[in-house]
Design a protein around this motif. Structure first.
Motif, PDB file in Angstrom:
ATOM      1  N   LEU A  43       6.103 -33.509 -29.137  1.00  0.00           N
ATOM      2  CA  LEU A  43       6.877 -33.371 -27.906  1.00  0.00           C
ATOM      3  C   LEU A  43       7.817 -32.174 -27.994  1.00  0.00           C
ATOM      4  N   ASN A  44       8.431 -31.976 -29.160  1.00  0.00           N
ATOM      5  CA  ASN A  44       9.305 -30.831 -29.370  1.00  0.00           C
ATOM      6  C   ASN A  44       8.540 -29.527 -29.149  1.00  0.00           C
ATOM      7  N   ALA A  45       7.336 -29.427 -29.694  1.00  0.00           N
ATOM      8  CA  ALA A  45       6.520 -28.230 -29.509  1.00  0.00           C
ATOM      9  C   ALA A  45       6.207 -28.002 -28.033  1.00  0.00           C
ATOM     10  N   GLY A  46       5.922 -29.081 -27.311  1.00  0.00           N
ATOM     11  CA  GLY A  46       5.643 -28.954 -25.879  1.00  0.00           C
ATOM     12  C   GLY A  46       6.839 -28.439 -25.098  1.00  0.00           C
ATOM     13  N   CYS A  47       8.029 -28.869 -25.480  1.00  0.00           N
ATOM     14  CA  CYS A  47       9.241 -28.397 -24.804  1.00  0.00           C
ATOM     15  C   CYS A  47       9.455 -26.903 -25.030  1.00  0.00           C
ATOM     16  N   PHE A  48       9.240 -26.449 -26.253  1.00  0.00           N
ATOM     17  CA  PHE A  48       9.369 -25.021 -26.534  1.00  0.00           C
ATOM     18  C   PHE A  48       8.360 -24.217 -25.715  1.00  0.00           C
ATOM     19  N   ALA A  49       7.131 -24.696 -25.645  1.00  0.00           N
ATOM     20  CA  ALA A  49       6.095 -23.979 -24.899  1.00  0.00           C
ATOM     21  C   ALA A  49       6.435 -23.911 -23.413  1.00  0.00           C
ATOM     22  N   LEU A  50       6.949 -25.009 -22.852  1.00  0.00           N
ATOM     23  CA  LEU A  50       7.323 -25.018 -21.443  1.00  0.00           C
ATOM     24  C   LEU A  50       8.499 -24.078 -21.183  1.00  0.00           C
ATOM     25  N   GLY A  51       9.474 -24.076 -22.094  1.00  0.00           N
ATOM     26  CA  GLY A  51      10.608 -23.155 -21.940  1.00  0.00           C
ATOM     27  C   GLY A  51      10.149 -21.705 -21.962  1.00  0.00           C
ATOM     28  N   SER A  52       9.195 -21.386 -22.845  1.00  0.00           N
ATOM     29  CA  SER A  52       8.648 -20.032 -22.898  1.00  0.00           C
ATOM     30  C   SER A  52       7.979 -19.656 -21.588  1.00  0.00           C
ATOM     31  N   LEU A  53       7.214 -20.579 -21.018  1.00  0.00           N
ATOM     32  CA  LEU A  53       6.507 -20.316 -19.767  1.00  0.00           C
ATOM     33  C   LEU A  53       7.482 -20.079 -18.615  1.00  0.00           C
ATOM     34  N   ILE A  54       8.539 -20.854 -18.556  1.00  0.00           N
ATOM     35  CA  ILE A  54       9.514 -20.699 -17.480  1.00  0.00           C
ATOM     36  C   ILE A  54      10.165 -19.319 -17.530  1.00  0.00           C
ATOM     37  N   ILE A  55      10.588 -18.901 -18.722  1.00  0.00           N
ATOM     38  CA  ILE A  55      11.240 -17.598 -18.854  1.00  0.00           C
ATOM     39  C   ILE A  55      10.264 -16.465 -18.530  1.00  0.00           C
ATOM     40  N   ALA A  56       9.021 -16.569 -18.991  1.00  0.00           N
ATOM     41  CA  ALA A  56       8.057 -15.489 -18.806  1.00  0.00           C
ATOM     42  C   ALA A  56       7.581 -15.360 -17.371  1.00  0.00           C
ATOM     43  N   VAL A  57       7.497 -16.483 -16.649  1.00  0.00           N
ATOM     44  CA  VAL A  57       6.853 -16.483 -15.336  1.00  0.00           C
ATOM     45  C   VAL A  57       7.814 -16.726 -14.182  1.00  0.00           C
ATOM     46  N   ALA A  58       8.769 -17.635 -14.362  1.00  0.00           N
ATOM     47  CA  ALA A  58       9.523 -18.132 -13.213  1.00  0.00           C
ATOM     48  C   ALA A  58      10.772 -17.327 -12.885  1.00  0.00           C
ATOM     49  N   LEU A  59      11.286 -16.514 -13.803  1.00  0.00           N
ATOM     50  CA  LEU A  59      12.506 -15.773 -13.507  1.00  0.00           C
ATOM     51  C   LEU A  59      12.231 -14.642 -12.519  1.00  0.00           C
ATOM     52  N   PRO A  60      13.246 -14.220 -11.752  1.00  0.00           N
ATOM     53  CA  PRO A  60      13.060 -13.118 -10.802  1.00  0.00           C
ATOM     54  C   PRO A  60      12.586 -11.850 -11.494  1.00  0.00           C
ATOM     55  N   ARG A  61      11.830 -11.071 -10.800  1.00  0.00           N
ATOM     56  CA  ARG A  61      11.295  -9.826 -11.339  1.00  0.00           C
ATOM     57  C   ARG A  61      12.450  -8.888 -11.712  1.00  0.00           C
ATOM     58  N   GLY A  62      12.371  -8.317 -12.896  1.00  0.00           N
ATOM     59  CA  GLY A  62      13.393  -7.361 -13.319  1.00  0.00           C
ATOM     60  C   GLY A  62      14.580  -7.986 -14.017  1.00  0.00           C
ATOM     61  N   MET A  63      14.633  -9.295 -14.114  1.00  0.00           N
ATOM     62  CA  MET A  63      15.767  -9.945 -14.764  1.00  0.00           C
ATOM     63  C   MET A  63      15.583  -9.945 -16.278  1.00  0.00           C
ATOM     64  N   GLY A  64      16.684  -9.806 -17.012  1.00  0.00           N
ATOM     65  CA  GLY A  64      16.634  -9.857 -18.461  1.00  0.00           C
ATOM     66  C   GLY A  64      16.104  -8.593 -19.092  1.00  0.00           C
ATOM     67  N   ARG A  65      16.383  -7.445 -18.483  1.00  0.00           N
ATOM     68  CA  ARG A  65      15.906  -6.187 -19.038  1.00  0.00           C
ATOM     69  C   ARG A  65      16.801  -5.710 -20.176  1.00  0.00           C
ATOM     70  N   ALA A  66      16.326  -4.683 -20.863  1.00  0.00           N
ATOM     71  CA  ALA A  66      17.096  -4.096 -21.950  1.00  0.00           C
ATOM     72  C   ALA A  66      18.332  -3.390 -21.410  1.00  0.00           C
TER      73      ALA A  66
END
Length: 441
Positions: free
Chosen positions: A165-188
């Motif tokens: 379950l812990n592994a699944g939570c990490f994977a879901l968190g990764s997906l949210i950050i990679a896909v769901a955040l607004p375009r251009g957010m979190g840049r260098a």
């Protein structure tokens, strides 16, 4: 804002599940408090060390990329643990290596999510103080749901299922950050010829190298006595919390016959109360006198938790103390966030927060290790009493330092981009200690 908070909630929930599953797995398979503390050390030592040195990297690459990629690594490493155990190939050295990998990946990932909060607040047009309060509530919610779910899953299906379950939570968190955040957010971070810290650009106007960036964060912290004092105090309490959550509570639960379900119940009660405290703190933050509220929160959140277990109190008494402790802990992080908002320029968030957080968490790896050895040598009750006394003295003696007077001398709104300081999670498991974490903390 919702995307960052959701990813934080999911990832931290998985961490809190692991904080129950991993130590219980070690205790159940080895019966050794010392080995339980050793596993906690091997997770938190890489967490702290890698986090301390990745601030410049997060600024250069961008927190979004760092967040989703490191969460993916954590998910893969967490999933390998039950797979190898099922095959009978999971010895202690291999377990320590996988735990170390999880800790090394979690450090930059947690930092990256943290420093995206101010940008998310700007995009959502939410005041920074309120954003900090909401983030604190999110962390407390994870510390409520995670232990409750973790305790139930461990009790019903075993600790290895909880690690899946812990592994699944990490994977879901990764997906949210990679896909769901607004375009251009979190840049260098983009460098210009004008910078807050001398040497931020070289003579050609080019961005500096890694060590120059690292030095900027170090130079800034060195010039902030209040932040340094906060970091040292929180570091000492984090060490004690790591010992408490990573070793002392699991050993108490095993000796008392309560099992993992009781660990989840006590953590959930404390975290529910902390959510209430965080909500109140977020609502009245501009009107609070920070110093008395801060130290009152530590007084409630610290020593009583140790002493109630040492006295062998009935479960209802333990739950009552955890509720009061959680309520007091809920006021701590909003105050710490407000202090940092007035001091840290956003351009320096990665470097300053990486150094500050890593320093504040530096004692966490040693907490579990020392607690395991102390319990093996002296028994549980004496170690709990000593921990409670140390917690009381740390937070009260620290309050005598003159720097704390600066807490109530507000500088007004920070320059755009104040950041969040090292936070802690008193009364709940410290993130990832095999905890807090516990944070916060």
């Amino acid at each position: 804002m919702i995307g960052v908070l959701t990813a934080t909630l999911v990832s931290l929930t998985g961490t809190r599940v692991s904080a129950i599953a991993l130590p219980w797995f070690v205790l159940a398979t080895t019966g050794s408090a010392s080995r339980t503390g050793l596993v906690a050390f091997f997770e938190m030592a890489p967490y702290v060390l890698v986090k301390a040195f990745t601030g410049p990297l997060v600024d250069r690459v961008g927190p979004r990329v760092v967040s989703w990629s490191t969460d993916l690594v954590s998910a893969a490493a967490a999933l390998v643990v039950p797979l190898l155990h099922a095959r009978g190939d999971l010895g202690l050295p291999l377990l320590l290596g996988l735990v170390a990998l999880i800790g090394a990946a979690r450090g930059p990932g947690d930092l990256a999510k943290e420093i995206m909060v101010p940008e998310a607040a700007d995009r959502a047009r939410v005041p920074l103080e309120r954003a900090t309060g909401i983030t604190g509530v999110t962390e407390r919610l994870a510390s409520t749901v995670g232990p409750a779910v973790g305790g139930a899953v461990v009790a019903l299906f075993g600790p290895l299922t909880a690690l899946v379950l812990n592994a699944g939570c990490f994977a879901l968190g990764s997906l949210i950050i990679a896909v769901a955040l607004p375009r251009g957010m979190g840049r260098a971070v983009e460098y210009t010829a004008r910078a807050e810290v001398p040497g931020a650009v070289d003579g050609t106007g080019q961005a500096p190298g890694y060590w120059r960036r690292f030095g900027e964060g170090f130079a800034f912290l060195r010039g902030e006595p209040l932040l340094l004092t906060v970091i040292v105090t929180v570091g000492l309490t984090n060490l004690l919390d790591a010992a408490y959550n990573g070793v002392l509570v699991p050993v108490w639960a095993r000796q008392s016959g309560g099992g993992p379900a009781v660990i989840g119940l006590t953590s959930a009660v404390g975290s529910c109360a902390a959510i209430g405290g965080s909500l109140i703190a977020a609502a009245i933050a501009p009107r609070m006198r920070r110093r008395p509220v801060f130290f009152a929160g530590f007084l409630l959140a610290g020593a009583p938790r140790f002493l109630v277990l040492a006295l062998g109190s009935p479960l209802w008494g333990v739950l009552a103390v955890f509720a009061v402790a959680g309520f007091g802990a809920g006021f701590l992080n909003p105050i710490l966030g407000a202090i940092s908002f007035e001091r840290v320029p956003r351009r320096l968030l990665g470097r300053v927060n990486a150094l500050g957080n890593a320093t504040a968490w530096a004692g966490i790896p040693l907490g579990g290790l020392a607690a395991g050895a102390a319990v093996a040598a002296f028994g549980l009750a004496p170690v709990l009493v000593a921990g409670g006394i140390a917690y009381f003295l740390t937070t009260n003696l620290a309050g005598l330092r003159p720097e704390w007077r600066e807490m109530d001398r507000r500088r007004g709104r920070a320059a755009p981009g104040a950041g969040a300081p090292p936070t802690r999670d008193a009364a709940v498991p410290a993130p990832g200690a095999a905890q807090e974490a516990g944070r916060a903390p």
